[in-house]
Design a protein around this motif. Structure first.
Motif, PDB file in Angstrom:
ATOM      1  N   GLU A 106       0.839  -1.336  -0.058  1.00 29.81           N
ATOM      2  CA  GLU A 106      -0.118  -0.072  -0.041  1.00 29.81           C
ATOM      3  C   GLU A 106       0.855   1.160   0.059  1.00 29.81           C
ATOM      4  O   GLU A 106       1.877   1.267   0.829  1.00 29.81           O
ATOM      5  CB  GLU A 106      -1.070  -0.053   1.196  1.00 29.81           C
TER       6      GLU A 106
ATOM      7  N   ASN B 282      -5.982   4.200   0.882  1.00 29.39           N
ATOM      8  CA  ASN B 282      -6.670   4.049  -0.324  1.00 29.39           C
ATOM      9  C   ASN B 282      -6.017   3.571  -1.665  1.00 29.39           C
ATOM     10  O   ASN B 282      -6.861   3.333  -2.658  1.00 29.39           O
ATOM     11  CB  ASN B 282      -7.555   5.358  -0.547  1.00 29.39           C
ATOM     12  N   TRP B 283      -4.805   3.635  -1.758  1.00 30.51           N
ATOM     13  CA  TRP B 283      -4.067   3.215  -3.043  1.00 30.51           C
ATOM     14  C   TRP B 283      -2.881   2.104  -2.644  1.00 30.51           C
ATOM     15  O   TRP B 283      -2.269   2.271  -1.415  1.00 30.51           O
ATOM     16  CB  TRP B 283      -3.393   4.529  -3.565  1.00 30.51           C
TER      17      TRP B 283
ATOM     18  N   LYS C  20      -6.040  -1.049  -4.933  1.00 28.65           N
ATOM     19  CA  LYS C  20      -6.190  -0.745  -3.537  1.00 28.65           C
ATOM     20  C   LYS C  20      -5.354  -1.516  -2.852  1.00 28.65           C
ATOM     21  O   LYS C  20      -4.292  -2.248  -3.299  1.00 28.65           O
ATOM     22  CB  LYS C  20      -7.647  -1.305  -3.294  1.00 28.65           C
TER      23      LYS C  20
ATOM     24  N   THR D 166      -8.468  -6.793  -1.484  1.00 32.35           N
ATOM     25  CA  THR D 166      -7.553  -5.481  -1.228  1.00 32.35           C
ATOM     26  C   THR D 166      -8.926  -4.812  -0.111  1.00 32.35           C
ATOM     27  O   THR D 166      -9.937  -5.071   0.121  1.00 32.35           O
ATOM     28  CB  THR D 166      -7.851  -4.515  -2.517  1.00 32.35           C
TER      29      THR D 166
ATOM     30  N   GLY E 252      -9.614  -0.688   0.802  1.00 33.69           N
ATOM     31  CA  GLY E 252      -9.538   0.591   0.647  1.00 33.69           C
ATOM     32  C   GLY E 252     -10.353   1.445   1.790  1.00 33.69           C
ATOM     33  O   GLY E 252     -11.229   0.812   2.128  1.00 33.69           O
TER      34      GLY E 252
ATOM     35  N   ASP F  44     -13.611  -1.107  -1.317  1.00 40.50           N
ATOM     36  CA  ASP F  44     -12.659  -2.282  -1.800  1.00 40.50           C
ATOM     37  C   ASP F  44     -12.924  -2.956  -2.973  1.00 40.50           C
ATOM     38  O   ASP F  44     -14.199  -3.042  -3.512  1.00 40.50           O
ATOM     39  CB  ASP F  44     -12.880  -3.309  -0.513  1.00 40.50           C
TER      40      ASP F  44
END
Length: 420
Positions: free
Chosen positions: A136, A140-141, A164, A181, A183, A187
């Motif tokens: 990550e 959020n990314w 994500k 993932t 987020g 997600d």
């Protein structure tokens, strides 16, 4: 680099206990383990066992323990994930990037600046030996790479969606790679096969009700029909289940979310999923166990004749029996009869983990901090019980078997090796 000799092990470890079957050796900070919190274990091609902890990396060659931290080349001491690549190099994922052990030294990953600077959350080795590395940038990314032994391939944007933060990576028996993932706002679950990606999220595929409960898929199981079962059970920072989550099934074309309206009564807080010899799906959760035969659910709860409550761990053994580690003891179901082992396990009724080794022996980690706790070993006829008075601290919450058949019990006070 700090090396602790076998002499120091004998000096510091009053952890050698000869039982009727084998010998225990316990490793803690006093004898060189960088942290008692072991998060990952890998065995290399030379038979060395590597322990990734919250405060560094440790290598055990059978006699000596070697430790690696920042001054030995780790970019960060919180080792979250590890895997061996096709070239025999160990990849170590930390909170500040990846480094590689080339057989002599820890060297930084210079293939990608992304992998040398950011949090690595997962390193997964697929059936062909390729590595999938996820992490990550922010809440959020995220990012995802595939390493085939020669080159690194970026999948930071797939199916028109930016990756994500990667939470979990799994592979089906048919070869599909699944990326789960988490987020901050949304997600996705990504699916990869033969160069093609699919994405399932709030818009493109997953059930839309209770969408926030899809966060942090912890339990993943592929059934014999090619279906994917996955469940989330949100946790506190200490790993305790809060009781929220969901149960979903992907049949190859579409998703289905199960609720009490389907006859599934055990609710959220899902801890484990398995498929039995009949192809039935077992779900372990806070309230008990539920079994799905493809059409209907059967529920085994605390007030049922079987008295199943708070299933923490499940196992299907080599004979096909289903073992349930519960908050009220250990249960063995052979397909026709239920057998309880409450009175046999005086060290604690809360069974945190059930594990089978290559000899067909059943291992359990018992206790919850309120009881003395320990480890139990069942050879099919009798139990050998090991408590804190032997070699253990608190209960074992996981097990690992190395290539020599030694069983390692991971506890909250270190890690212990059992030699047959």
């Amino acid at each position: 680099m700090r090396i602790f000799t076998s002499f120091l092990f004998l000096l510091f470890c009053s952890t050698i206990n000869i039982s009727a079957q084998g010998t225990w050796t316990h490793f803690t900070k006093e004898n060189g383990l960088t942290s008692i919190w072991v998060q990952s274990i890998v065995e290399d091609q030379q038979g060395n066992i590597w322990f990734g902890t919250r405060k560094g990396l440790n290598k055990f060659n059978g006699e000596t323990l070697e430790s690696f931290q920042g001054r030995e080349g780790l970019p960060d001491n919180n080792v979250r994930a590890m895997a061996m690549d096709k070239n025999g190099k160990l990849w170590v994922g930390t909170d500040k990037g990846v480094c590689l052990y080339d057989g002599t030294d820890m060297v930084p990953c210079e293939i990608s600046s992304t992998l040398s600077e950011n949090k690595i959350t997962a390193i997964f080795k697929d059936h062909s030996g390729d590595l999938w590395i996820g992490g990550e940038f922010s809440k959020n990314w995220g990012f995802l790479y595939k390493y085939d032994g020669d080159s690194l391939i970026s999948f930071n944007e797939v199916a028109g969606i930016h990756m994500k933060p990667v939470h979990k990576i799994a592979q089906s028996p048919g070869g599909e790679i699944w990326i789960f993932t988490v987020g901050k706002k949304d997600d996705f679950i990504f699916r990869y096969l033969d160069g093609h990606w699919g994405a399932y999220g709030k818009g493109p595929g997953l059930p839309t009700s209770n969408y926030k409960e899809y966060r942090e898929i912890e339990v993943v199981m592929f059934d014999s029909k090619g279906g994917l079962w996955c469940a989330s059970s949100e946790k506190t920072i200490d790993g305790d289940y809060t009781g929220f989550g969901c149960l979903m099934w992907f049949d190859g074309e579409q998703w289905k979310m199960f609720t009490s309206k389907d006859g599934y009564k055990t609710g959220y807080g899902i801890t484990s999923i398995l498929e039995d010899e009949k192809g039935q799906i077992w779900i372990g959760s806070f309230k008990g166990a539920s079994v799905y035969d493809g059409k209907e659910w059967s529920n085994y709860l605390k007030n049922s004749p079987e008295s199943v409550f708070f299933v923490i761990s499940m196992l299907k053994d080599a004979k096909g029996d289903v073992w349930l580690g519960t908050g009220l003891g250990l249960i063995d179901f052979n397909g026709a009869e239920w057998k309880r082992f409450d009175k046999d396990l005086l060290m604690g009724r809360v069974i945190q983990k059930v594990f089978e080794d290559s000899r067909g022996h059943i291992w359990i980690g018992a206790g919850n901090g309120l009881s003395e706790g320990g480890v139990g070993l069942y050879n099919g006829e009798k139990w050998d019980l090991y408590t804190t008075r032997d070699v253990f601290g608190p209960f074992a919450f996981d097990f690992y078997e190395d290539s020599k058949g030694n069983v390692w019990a991971i506890t909250k006070s270190g890690i212990s090796r059992y030699e047959y």
